[in-house]
Write a protein that holds these residues in place. Structure first.
Motif, PDB file in Angstrom:
ATOM      1  N   PHE A   1      29.868  35.810  48.006  1.00  0.00           N
ATOM      2  CA  PHE A   1      30.099  36.648  46.829  1.00  0.00           C
ATOM      3  C   PHE A   1      31.250  37.624  47.050  1.00  0.00           C
ATOM      4  O   PHE A   1      32.034  37.881  46.131  1.00  0.00           O
ATOM      5  N   ASP A   2      31.365  38.170  48.261  1.00  0.00           N
ATOM      6  CA  ASP A   2      32.446  39.111  48.550  1.00  0.00           C
ATOM      7  C   ASP A   2      33.807  38.449  48.415  1.00  0.00           C
ATOM      8  O   ASP A   2      34.774  39.079  47.972  1.00  0.00           O
ATOM      9  N   ALA A   3      33.897  37.182  48.785  1.00  0.00           N
ATOM     10  CA  ALA A   3      35.175  36.468  48.687  1.00  0.00           C
ATOM     11  C   ALA A   3      35.606  36.325  47.231  1.00  0.00           C
ATOM     12  O   ALA A   3      36.788  36.512  46.905  1.00  0.00           O
TER      13      ALA A   3
ATOM     14  N   ARG B   1      38.956  38.084  45.561  1.00  0.00           N
ATOM     15  CA  ARG B   1      39.989  37.314  44.868  1.00  0.00           C
ATOM     16  C   ARG B   1      40.257  37.881  43.479  1.00  0.00           C
ATOM     17  O   ARG B   1      41.408  37.983  43.052  1.00  0.00           O
ATOM     18  N   ALA B   2      39.200  38.239  42.775  1.00  0.00           N
ATOM     19  CA  ALA B   2      39.365  38.795  41.425  1.00  0.00           C
ATOM     20  C   ALA B   2      40.109  40.121  41.481  1.00  0.00           C
ATOM     21  O   ALA B   2      41.036  40.366  40.697  1.00  0.00           O
ATOM     22  N   LEU B   3      39.717  40.982  42.405  1.00  0.00           N
ATOM     23  CA  LEU B   3      40.341  42.298  42.505  1.00  0.00           C
ATOM     24  C   LEU B   3      41.780  42.198  42.984  1.00  0.00           C
ATOM     25  O   LEU B   3      42.681  42.887  42.467  1.00  0.00           O
ATOM     26  N   SER B   4      42.023  41.324  43.939  1.00  0.00           N
ATOM     27  CA  SER B   4      43.384  41.126  44.435  1.00  0.00           C
ATOM     28  C   SER B   4      44.295  40.582  43.335  1.00  0.00           C
ATOM     29  O   SER B   4      45.466  40.973  43.221  1.00  0.00           O
ATOM     30  N   GLY B   5      43.748  39.700  42.486  1.00  0.00           N
ATOM     31  CA  GLY B   5      44.534  39.159  41.383  1.00  0.00           C
ATOM     32  C   GLY B   5      44.932  40.233  40.389  1.00  0.00           C
ATOM     33  O   GLY B   5      46.053  40.213  39.849  1.00  0.00           O
TER      34      GLY B   5
ATOM     35  N   ALA C   1      43.279  45.817  47.220  1.00  0.00           N
ATOM     36  CA  ALA C   1      41.913  45.399  46.896  1.00  0.00           C
ATOM     37  C   ALA C   1      40.954  45.849  47.987  1.00  0.00           C
ATOM     38  O   ALA C   1      39.846  46.346  47.697  1.00  0.00           O
ATOM     39  N   GLU C   2      41.377  45.705  49.243  1.00  0.00           N
ATOM     40  CA  GLU C   2      40.523  46.120  50.356  1.00  0.00           C
ATOM     41  C   GLU C   2      40.295  47.629  50.344  1.00  0.00           C
ATOM     42  O   GLU C   2      39.177  48.105  50.562  1.00  0.00           O
TER      43      GLU C   2
END
Length: 213
Positions: free
Chosen positions: A138-140, A144-148, A166-167
Motif C-alpha cells: 500500500f505504501d508503494a 507513486r500517487a504523491l510523487s506523480g 513525496a518522501e
C-alpha cells in the motif's frame, strides 16, 4: 430422496459471508484497542463480535491470518479515503496535493480510534513479515500517487526531486500522526493540518502560497 432444507441462493450466501467477515474485522479492531495487539486472539475477537471462536477460525484460520487481514483492511480504508479525495478534486496539482493533506488529517485517517491501530501494527513491522508485506504494497501505491502530483507541480528542471518531496511530505504526516497519538492532549488534527501546510509553503514558497493564519 430430496433434501428438505432449501439452500440459500449463492448471492445471499456471499453477502452473509461478507457481512460476517466485516463483523469479525471490526471486532478485531475493537479487541486491539481494548487488549492490545499481543493479547488479541481469535477468542477475544469472537467475543467482541458475539460469535463463536469456531466462526472466527472458519473465516481466518489463525490469529496471524486475522490480524494480517485486519491490517490490510486498515490500509484499504485509508487508500479508499485518499483516492476518493483525489477523485473529488480537479486536475490542478496544488489542489490535489491539498486534498491528500486534508484527507491525511481527517478523523477517518487519524482519529483516536484509528491511530492506536496504526502504531500497534507499525511497531511489529520489523518482526512480522506478513505485516511488512501488506504495508509495503500500500505504501508503494501511495508514494507513486504523491510523487506523480509533485512531478506535475514542480518546474521541469526540478522534477527529479518529486520522489524526495513525496518522501518529505509523508515523513511530515507521520511525524504529526505520532504526536497526535502520543500527546493527544496537546495536539489536535486541525493544528497538525495547518502546521503541515505552513511547512510545505515554506519549503517551496514559489509553488505554495502561505496559508492564512
Amino acid at each position: 430422496m430430496t433434501d428438505a432444507t432449501p439452500r440459500k441462493p449463492r448471492k445471499e450466501r456471499k453477502e452473509n459471508a461478507e457481512r460476517r467477515r466485516r463483523q469479525l474485522l471490526d471486532a478485531a479492531r475493537r479487541s486491539i484497542l481494548t487488549h492490545g495487539l499481543a493479547k488479541t486472539t481469535l477468542a477475544t475477537v469472537a467475543d467482541e463480535a458475539g460469535l463463536s471462536q469456531g466462526v472466527a477460525v472458519f473465516y481466518f484460520t489463525s490469529k496471524s491470518g486475522l490480524l494480517t487481514e485486519t491490517l490490510r483492511d486498515l490500509y484499504e480504508g485509508y487508500e479508499n479515503l485518499w483516492m476518493r479525495a483525489l477523485e473529488q478534486t480537479g486536475d490542478a496539482p496544488l489542489d490535489r496535493l491539498m486534498a491528500l493533506l486534508d484527507a491525511d488529517f481527517s478523523a477517518e485517517a487519524c482519529g483516536p480510534d484509528v491511530l492506536p491501530l496504526w502504531f500497534a501494527f507499525w511497531g511489529e513491522l520489523r518482526f512480522t513479515g506478513h505485516y511488512a508485506e501488506v504495508a509495503a504494497e500500500f505504501d508503494a501505491r501511495r508514494h507513486r500517487a504523491l510523487s506523480g502530483i509533485w512531478a506535475a507541480l514542480l518546474p521541469e528542471s526540478c522534477r527529479s526531486d518529486a520522489d524526495q518531496m513525496a518522501e518529505w511530505m509523508e515523513s511530515l504526516t507521520d511525524g504529526y500522526w505520532q504526536r497526535l497519538h502520543l500527546a493527544p492532549e496537546s495536539h489536535d488534527r486541525m493544528h497538525a493540518l495547518a502546521a503541515s501546510k505552513l511547512c510545505l509553503s515554506r519549503l517551496v514558497p514559489e509553488l505554495l502560497p502561505a496559508p492564512l493564519a
